[in-house]
Motif scaffolding. Structure first.
Motif, PDB file in Angstrom:
ATOM      1  N   ASP A  89      -4.279   9.196  -7.418  1.00 48.74           N
ATOM      2  CA  ASP A  89      -4.360   8.664  -6.054  1.00 48.74           C
ATOM      3  C   ASP A  89      -5.543   9.257  -5.300  1.00 48.74           C
ATOM      4  O   ASP A  89      -6.240   8.558  -4.555  1.00 48.74           O
ATOM      5  N   TRP A 109      -8.714   7.627  -6.563  1.00 52.43           N
ATOM      6  CA  TRP A 109      -8.853   6.252  -6.067  1.00 52.43           C
ATOM      7  C   TRP A 109      -9.299   6.245  -4.604  1.00 52.43           C
ATOM      8  O   TRP A 109     -10.156   5.447  -4.209  1.00 52.43           O
ATOM      9  N   SER A 110      -8.730   7.151  -3.800  1.00 54.65           N
ATOM     10  CA  SER A 110      -9.125   7.261  -2.400  1.00 54.65           C
ATOM     11  C   SER A 110     -10.608   7.602  -2.281  1.00 54.65           C
ATOM     12  O   SER A 110     -11.350   6.999  -1.490  1.00 54.65           O
ATOM     13  N   GLN A 152       2.165   2.317  -3.193  1.00 49.37           N
ATOM     14  CA  GLN A 152       1.186   2.909  -4.096  1.00 49.37           C
ATOM     15  C   GLN A 152       1.065   4.422  -3.915  1.00 49.37           C
ATOM     16  O   GLN A 152       0.252   5.061  -4.570  1.00 49.37           O
ATOM     17  N   LEU A 208       0.825  -1.211   0.000  1.00 46.99           N
ATOM     18  CA  LEU A 208       0.000   0.000   0.000  1.00 46.99           C
ATOM     19  C   LEU A 208       0.859   1.261   0.000  1.00 46.99           C
ATOM     20  O   LEU A 208       0.561   2.232  -0.709  1.00 46.99           O
ATOM     21  N   ASP A 237      -3.177   0.063 -10.719  1.00 47.94           N
ATOM     22  CA  ASP A 237      -1.760  -0.301 -10.565  1.00 47.94           C
ATOM     23  C   ASP A 237      -1.022  -0.193 -11.896  1.00 47.94           C
ATOM     24  O   ASP A 237       0.110   0.313 -11.963  1.00 47.94           O
ATOM     25  N   ASP A 285      -5.835   4.077   0.762  1.00 47.89           N
ATOM     26  CA  ASP A 285      -5.869   2.836  -0.007  1.00 47.89           C
ATOM     27  C   ASP A 285      -6.136   1.699   0.959  1.00 47.89           C
ATOM     28  O   ASP A 285      -5.881   1.811   2.154  1.00 47.89           O
ATOM     29  N   LEU A 318     -12.757   4.566  -3.230  1.00 52.35           N
ATOM     30  CA  LEU A 318     -12.866   3.576  -2.158  1.00 52.35           C
ATOM     31  C   LEU A 318     -13.856   4.027  -1.095  1.00 52.35           C
ATOM     32  O   LEU A 318     -14.641   3.228  -0.573  1.00 52.35           O
ATOM     33  N   ARG A 377      -8.400  -2.252  -8.924  1.00 55.97           N
ATOM     34  CA  ARG A 377      -7.069  -1.916  -8.411  1.00 55.97           C
ATOM     35  C   ARG A 377      -5.988  -2.304  -9.420  1.00 55.97           C
ATOM     36  O   ARG A 377      -5.007  -1.578  -9.606  1.00 55.97           O
TER      37      ARG A 377
END
Length: 760
Positions: free
Chosen positions: A657, A660-661, A183, A180, A609, A348, A664, A605
């Motif tokens: 990032d 993505w946060s 990332q 994590l 990635d 993440d 989630l 993910r």
């Protein structure tokens, strides 16, 4: 054995016989290989593995066996060589407690490394990672390979060096947190992980099944929020039934109308449910009520050195780095009068199941793989290979002793322990939680029976306490899973009184209740009877036990006890077995449903990635931004290329990032409320997938659009992109934690499934 292999869904009997034949052939080859010097033996191993596969499995096992004798001073048993072969073929190996799984893992790790694979040996804690890496070092280095361990206290530079080794021993959570953290990097050289080709999982059922759905979380610090002191005090004065009610399985708590009015009067407000208070005050009241009514000190958590530490229900010990969702964590801290710790925005997260899915090959070993065959096959496509014991089992497993009430059961347990202790036979008692372990220990001491207590409050003493549990007259009270990985030797750690303990019947293991899974029962049972030692195991059950009440819900069963509460009918045993099977089925169904939710997130993910890797390793960020904002790109052409590329990379990665946060967080909210879709006759998982896919498409485009806007406006000079000037700050501090995700955990520990309800 053919019938057993078919029943297990594991390797066929023919393949089992084939591996035994390979081991027999290896014995024949070992004599000639033993005459080679060290250099020649190592060269022979490299020749047998030079093509990336075993040219001659039998000879290779022989080489490993001879090298093990020279370096570790241990001659592998045939069953250990057979287990090594099965690991090298990608199976989960079922080996009984005390049969030498540590050596098997060491030989297999060395074998994979010789095949040119980078290997992670995944342990359940720091102690075992350090211990096993150092113990295995002579064997690994004999072949010119390197070995290291990764543990919690290591700094990034130390981790980077360790991960560069051919064989790396590490706890699963440390590996996950490093994945994590990697990332978040914006320069490839800052990564600590290098990935690996093979994961060899020690205690495989614990990691791959029991904890598979535990999310590892990386968060950026933000101020914690907790119920105010006034709210905590008010809630403390509420009474059950009058002011609040708790549902039957103790997963949710609800204010009554009278309770709501009492809180409103105390706070001096008109209504908790007004627009002004429903999203703030009511939430805090419900959090405080949840902490007060459902979370019990010394059952779900302990307080140590001013901190709330969660207890892992499957292990009965402190769950390092684990915490509840921030509101609940803060509420418990407030309830205990402690300083409220920082909360965090989730940057993440990844489940252990998804983490293990990143390895091209996963294999492992445990003493209770057979019972987990269905889960291992369904969720990992792994097969189980059962390895026979080196010596025949001498332990006697008594039938369950079933009582009508907990009082009857507890009286019988005390009597049994006293009887065994009176003749000097060592006793290990497995309890369900910390509170029970301490209550039992207190009761024993009041009867003049001294005992050692191994629970979440003193896990640092674990190895020492468990190693002495087999000594004459020793009584050890333990929570589940304690001391796993440490042998209990008869007669004490140095086996000085072994013969006397053997004469007494070996170690006696007592379970104070059945667990929700028979695997956990067998893990405890397996502490006795290692390597052909005599031993005894027995479980005490009450019809009031959690597993019986939960698994037998709705069953109309009338059982007549004796005067002392004991129920002797075979019908009682069948009923208890039925209750346990029901709870096991519920756990499997929940795992299957949760897997469906997590699988989509894991697939998304992988896309993130891949995108991140391209941005890190190429000038793609500059190309895309320059294409979309050519005028701004032209302004920056006077800067060195590496600065321009890194500035573009920083911008693109920040927004990727951040997106993505937020994604989630959104999916977490959707999942918590998805049960409402069932009311509208929509399939929750289908609706979740629809939302997740739609929002993910939006994420990708939004991240690029926002990056373009930042690229156009942010100051970029010789020092790079000044994102902080625009308020675009990466967290200055990050921290890691784990969140339990088991909706069938005992007595209110299932907060993920229940937490949505407290906001209704």
């Amino acid at each position: 054995m053919d019938w057993l292999w078919k029943a297990l869904g594991g390797k066929s009997g023919r393949n089992q016989k084939k591996s035994q034949a390979v081991v027999a052939k290896a014995q024949s080859a070992a004599q000639a290989l033993a005459e080679l010097d060290d250099a020649a033996l190592a060269d022979r191993a490299r020749a047998l593995t030079s093509q990336g596969e075993l040219a001659d499995p039998a000879e290779f096992l022989a080489v490993l066996g001879v090298a093990t004798q020279r370096t570790l001073k241990i001659a592998p048993f045939d069953v250990q060589s057979q287990a090594t072969l099965r690991l090298l073929e990608g199976d989960v190996v079922h080996m009984a407690t005390g049969e030498g799984k540590t050596l098997v893992g060491a030989m297999a790790a060395t074998g994979y490394a010789l095949l040119g694979k980078r290997v992670h040996v995944i342990t359940v804690n720091d102690y075992l990672a350090r211990r096993d890496a150092e113990w295995n070092r002579p064997l690994v280095e004999f072949f010119g390979l390197t070995v290291a361990s990764v543990t919690e206290g290591m700094i990034p530079e130390e981790r980077r060096v360790a991960y560069a080794s051919d064989v790396v021993y590490a706890p699963v959570n440390e590996i996950g947190f490093d994945v994590l953290r990697d990332q978040l990097i914006t320069r490839r050289e800052d990564a600590v992980q290098r990935g690996a080709d093979v994961a060899i999982v020690d205690e495989a059922d614990s990691v791959l099944v029991d904890e598979a759905l535990v999310p590892l979380v990386l968060a950026g610090s933000v101020p914690g929020s907790a119920p105010t002191g006034q709210i905590t005090h008010i809630v403390r004065g509420l009474t059950e039934d009058n002011d609040f009610t708790i549902d039957d399985d103790r997963r949710n708590v609800f204010l009554t109308e009278a309770g709501a009015h009492k809180v409103e009067r105390a706070l001096g407000i008109d209504s908790l449910y007004s627009d002004e208070h429903v999203g703030t005050t009511l939430v805090q009241v419900n959090l405080a009520l949840h902490a007060r009514a459902l979370l019990v000190r010394d059952v779900h958590y302990i307080v140590r050195e001013g901190k709330v530490l969660l207890i892992d229900e499957s292990k009965g010990r402190v769950a390092d780095l684990q915490r509840w969702p921030d509101g609940i964590q803060a509420a418990v801290e407030a309830k205990e009068g402690l300083d409220v710790t920082d909360g965090g925005r989730i940057l993440d997260s990844i489940t252990l199941q998804a983490l293990l899915g990143r390895y091209p090959r996963v294999c492992g070993m445990t003493g209770t793989a057979v019972e987990a065959t269905d889960q291992l096959r369904q969720f990992y496509d792994l097969r189980v290979s059962v390895i026979d014991r080196n010596r025949e089992l001498q332990r006697f497993d008594q039938a369950d002793r079933i009582y009508a009430t907990n009082v009857d059961k507890e009286r019988a347990i005390m009597s049994e322990i006293a009887g065994l202790h009176a003749k000097g036979q060592p006793v290990l008692i497995g309890t369900q939680d910390v509170a029970e372990s301490e209550q039992l220990a207190t009761a024993l001491r009041e009867q003049g029976i001294e005992c050692s207590v191994l629970n979440a409050k003193n896990d640092a003493e674990e190895a020492r306490i468990i190693a002495e549990a087999g000594d004459i007259g020793r009584v050890t009270v333990s929570t589940q899973m304690a001391g796993r990985g440490t042998d209990i030797r008869l007669g004490g750690a140095d086996e000085r009184d072994r013969d006397a303990v053997v004469e007494l019947g070996g170690l006696a293991v007592i379970g104070t209740a059945k667990h929700r899974s028979s695997r956990l029962d067998n893990q405890l049972r397996g502490r006795a009877g290692r390597q052909g030692d005599p031993g005894l195991s027995m479980f005490f059950v009450s019809l009031e036990d959690d597993v019986v009440v939960s698994g037998g819900a709705g069953e109309d069963v009338t059982l007549t006890p004796r005067a002392d509460g004991l129920i002797e009918s075979s019908r009682a045993q069948r009923f208890v077995d039925h209750c346990q099977r029901v709870t096991e089925g519920q756990l499997l169904e929940i795992h299957a449903q949760t897997w469906k939710y997590n699988k989509l997130i894991s697939d998304q993910r992988s896309i993130i990635d891949a995108r991140r890797a391209r941005l890190l390793d190429t000038d793609l960020a500059w190309q895309e931004l320059a294409e979309r904002a050519p005028e701004r790109a032209a302004e920056l052409m006077g800067l060195p290329e590496d600065i321009r590329v890194q500035a573009a990379r920083d911008i693109m990665l920040f927004h990727l990032d951040n997106g993505w946060s937020e994604h989630l967080a959104l999916l977490d909210d959707v999942r918590e409320s998805i049960h409402l879709k069932a009311i509208a006759r929509e399939t929750p998982i289908d609706e979740f997938h629809r939302i997740a896919v739609t929002e993910f498409k939006t994420l990708a485009q939004t991240a690029v659009d926002e990056a373009v806007q930042t690229f156009k406006s942010v100051r970029i000079d010789e020092d790079g992109a000044h994102l902080s000037d625009a308020g675009l700050n990466r967290p200055s501090a990050t921290w890691t934690y784990m969140v339990g995700d088991n909706p069938l955990a005992n007595k209110g520990k299932s907060l993920i499934s229940g937490i949505a309800s407290i906001f209704k």
